[in-house]
Design an enzyme around this catalytic site. Structure first.
Site, PDB file in Angstrom:
ATOM      1  CG  HIS A  52       1.744   3.818  45.768  1.00  0.00           C
ATOM      2  ND1 HIS A  52       2.245   2.631  46.239  1.00  0.00           N
ATOM      3  CD2 HIS A  52       0.698   4.155  46.563  1.00  0.00           C
ATOM      4  CE1 HIS A  52       1.525   2.266  47.304  1.00  0.00           C
ATOM      5  NE2 HIS A  52       0.585   3.177  47.525  1.00  0.00           N
TER       6      HIS A  52
ATOM      7  NE  ARG B  10       2.962   0.735  38.439  1.00  0.00           N
ATOM      8  CZ  ARG B  10       2.736   0.063  39.564  1.00  0.00           C
ATOM      9  NH1 ARG B  10       2.144  -1.120  39.529  1.00  0.00           N
ATOM     10  NH2 ARG B  10       3.107   0.574  40.730  1.00  0.00           N
TER      11      ARG B  10
ATOM     12  CE1 TYR C 231       6.228   1.979  48.026  1.00  0.00           C
ATOM     13  CE2 TYR C 231       7.470   4.024  48.095  1.00  0.00           C
ATOM     14  CZ  TYR C 231       6.554   3.191  47.474  1.00  0.00           C
ATOM     15  OH  TYR C 231       5.968   3.576  46.289  1.00  0.00           O
TER      16      TYR C 231
ATOM     17  CE  LYS D  90       5.600   4.319  42.634  1.00  0.00           C
ATOM     18  NZ  LYS D  90       6.187   2.944  42.575  1.00  0.00           N
TER      19      LYS D  90
ATOM     20  NE  ARG E 190      -2.460  -2.632  42.608  1.00  0.00           N
ATOM     21  CZ  ARG E 190      -1.180  -2.643  43.030  1.00  0.00           C
ATOM     22  NH1 ARG E 190      -0.729  -1.705  43.869  1.00  0.00           N
ATOM     23  NH2 ARG E 190      -0.349  -3.562  42.618  1.00  0.00           N
TER      24      ARG E 190
ATOM     25  CG  PHE F 242      13.078  -3.599  45.738  1.00  0.00           C
ATOM     26  CD1 PHE F 242      12.150  -2.681  46.192  1.00  0.00           C
ATOM     27  CD2 PHE F 242      12.687  -4.927  45.599  1.00  0.00           C
ATOM     28  CE1 PHE F 242      10.855  -3.060  46.502  1.00  0.00           C
ATOM     29  CE2 PHE F 242      11.384  -5.322  45.908  1.00  0.00           C
ATOM     30  CZ  PHE F 242      10.470  -4.380  46.361  1.00  0.00           C
TER      31      PHE F 242
ATOM     32  CD  GLU G 192      -0.816   2.875  50.795  1.00  0.00           C
ATOM     33  OE1 GLU G 192      -0.108   1.846  50.837  1.00  0.00           O
ATOM     34  OE2 GLU G 192      -1.413   3.244  49.766  1.00  0.00           O
TER      35      GLU G 192
ATOM     36  CB  THR H 201       4.867  -4.305  40.015  1.00  0.00           C
ATOM     37  OG1 THR H 201       3.779  -4.563  40.896  1.00  0.00           O
ATOM     38  CG2 THR H 201       5.967  -3.561  40.741  1.00  0.00           C
TER      39      THR H 201
ATOM     40  CG  ASN I  41       6.403   1.242  39.208  1.00  0.00           C
ATOM     41  OD1 ASN I  41       6.414   2.250  39.910  1.00  0.00           O
ATOM     42  ND2 ASN I  41       6.154   0.034  39.689  1.00  0.00           N
TER      43      ASN I  41
HETATM   44  P1  GDP Z   1       3.106  -2.152  43.482  1.00  0.00           P
HETATM   45  O1  GDP Z   1       2.034  -2.363  44.540  1.00  0.00           O
HETATM   46  O2  GDP Z   1       2.664  -2.602  42.113  1.00  0.00           O
HETATM   47  O3  GDP Z   1       3.649  -0.733  43.476  1.00  0.00           O
HETATM   48  O4  GDP Z   1       4.329  -3.123  43.841  1.00  0.00           O
HETATM   49  P2  GDP Z   1       5.068  -3.509  45.220  1.00  0.00           P
HETATM   50  O5  GDP Z   1       4.231  -3.102  46.417  1.00  0.00           O
HETATM   51  O6  GDP Z   1       5.474  -4.932  45.107  1.00  0.00           O
HETATM   52  O7  GDP Z   1       6.407  -2.646  45.195  1.00  0.00           O
HETATM   53  C1  GDP Z   1       6.434  -1.292  45.574  1.00  0.00           C
HETATM   54  C2  GDP Z   1       7.338  -0.536  44.628  1.00  0.00           C
HETATM   55  O8  GDP Z   1       8.678  -0.997  44.783  1.00  0.00           O
HETATM   56  C3  GDP Z   1       7.042  -0.744  43.136  1.00  0.00           C
HETATM   57  O9  GDP Z   1       5.996   0.059  42.638  1.00  0.00           O
HETATM   58  C4  GDP Z   1       8.377  -0.372  42.512  1.00  0.00           C
HETATM   59  O10 GDP Z   1       8.554   1.060  42.452  1.00  0.00           O
HETATM   60  C5  GDP Z   1       9.360  -0.948  43.531  1.00  0.00           C
HETATM   61  N1  GDP Z   1       9.759  -2.329  43.184  1.00  0.00           N
HETATM   62  C6  GDP Z   1       8.994  -3.455  43.218  1.00  0.00           C
HETATM   63  N2  GDP Z   1       9.699  -4.544  42.849  1.00  0.00           N
HETATM   64  C7  GDP Z   1      10.957  -4.085  42.587  1.00  0.00           C
HETATM   65  C8  GDP Z   1      12.176  -4.736  42.166  1.00  0.00           C
HETATM   66  O11 GDP Z   1      12.235  -5.958  41.979  1.00  0.00           O
HETATM   67  N3  GDP Z   1      13.271  -3.925  42.016  1.00  0.00           N
HETATM   68  C9  GDP Z   1      13.239  -2.580  42.233  1.00  0.00           C
HETATM   69  N4  GDP Z   1      14.369  -1.849  42.048  1.00  0.00           N
HETATM   70  N5  GDP Z   1      12.118  -1.943  42.629  1.00  0.00           N
HETATM   71  C10 GDP Z   1      10.991  -2.680  42.795  1.00  0.00           C
END
Ligand code: GDP
Length: 138
Positions: free
Chosen positions: A115, A102, A49, A9, A85, A57, A126, A91, A112
């Site tokens: 992805h 991370r 996304y 990222k 993962r 968010f 994807e 996350t 973070n």
């Molecule tokens: P991942 O699969 O671990 O990447 O998590 P998710 O699919 O739940 O979320 C996708 C991405 O959205 C995350 O990697 C973060 O960059 C962002 N994200 C997730 N939760 C939050 C949050 O609560 N706040 C903000 N600002 N970004 C978030």
């Protein structure tokens, strides 16, 4: 043998961490079989996304993902989805295990660093979003 999709990222490319993250992926037993550095458009980020469209968010996430270059990748290995993962970590970096990407590099729950696909089905979708077959060399 399984494939998964990965993104380094903008927070990580900005800090010149591509090589360090790639080394952690390789040390975890993953092979980088496709890789390119791109700048995602707003349309790319919104589509990629799309599942998060209703989340509070979403707009911040799209701005972040388009704020600088990213490196999109296809990773291959046994249980590649789960392996990736695991080496990525949770996350929220505060919840991530020691030694994960991370925990080591993430700046926040949003910035973070990486992805990774969460299932083989999503990995396929994807990978197709960013790569053609001729760009993937296993
Ligand atoms: P991942 O699969 O671990 O990447 O998590 P998710 O699919 O739940 O979320 C996708 C991405 O959205 C995350 O990697 C973060 O960059 C962002 N994200 C997730 N939760 C939050 C949050 O609560 N706040 C903000 N600002 N970004 C978030």
């Amino acid at each position: 043998m399984q494939r998964t999709f990965s993104i380094i990222k903008p927070d990580a490319t900005r800090r010149n961490l591509t090589g360090k993250i790639n080394a952690m992926l390789e040390d975890a037993g993953l092979r980088i079989v496709a890789q390119k550095r791109i700048h995602m458009s707003q349309a790319d980020a919104e589509a990629f996304y799309g599942v998060h469209k209703e989340r509070p968010f979403f707009n911040d996430l799209v701005s972040f993902m388009t704020s600088g270059p990213v490196v999109v990748q296809v990773l291959e290995g046994d249980d590649a989805v789960l392996k990736n993962r695991t080496v990525m970590g949770a996350t929220n970096p505060e919840d991530a295990d020691e030694g994960t990407i991370r925990k080591t590099f993430a700046e926040s729950i949003e910035a973070n660093s990486v992805h990774g696909s969460d299932s083989p089905e999503n990995a396929e979708i994807e990978i197709r979003f960013f790569f053609s077959d001729r760009e993937i060399v296993g």
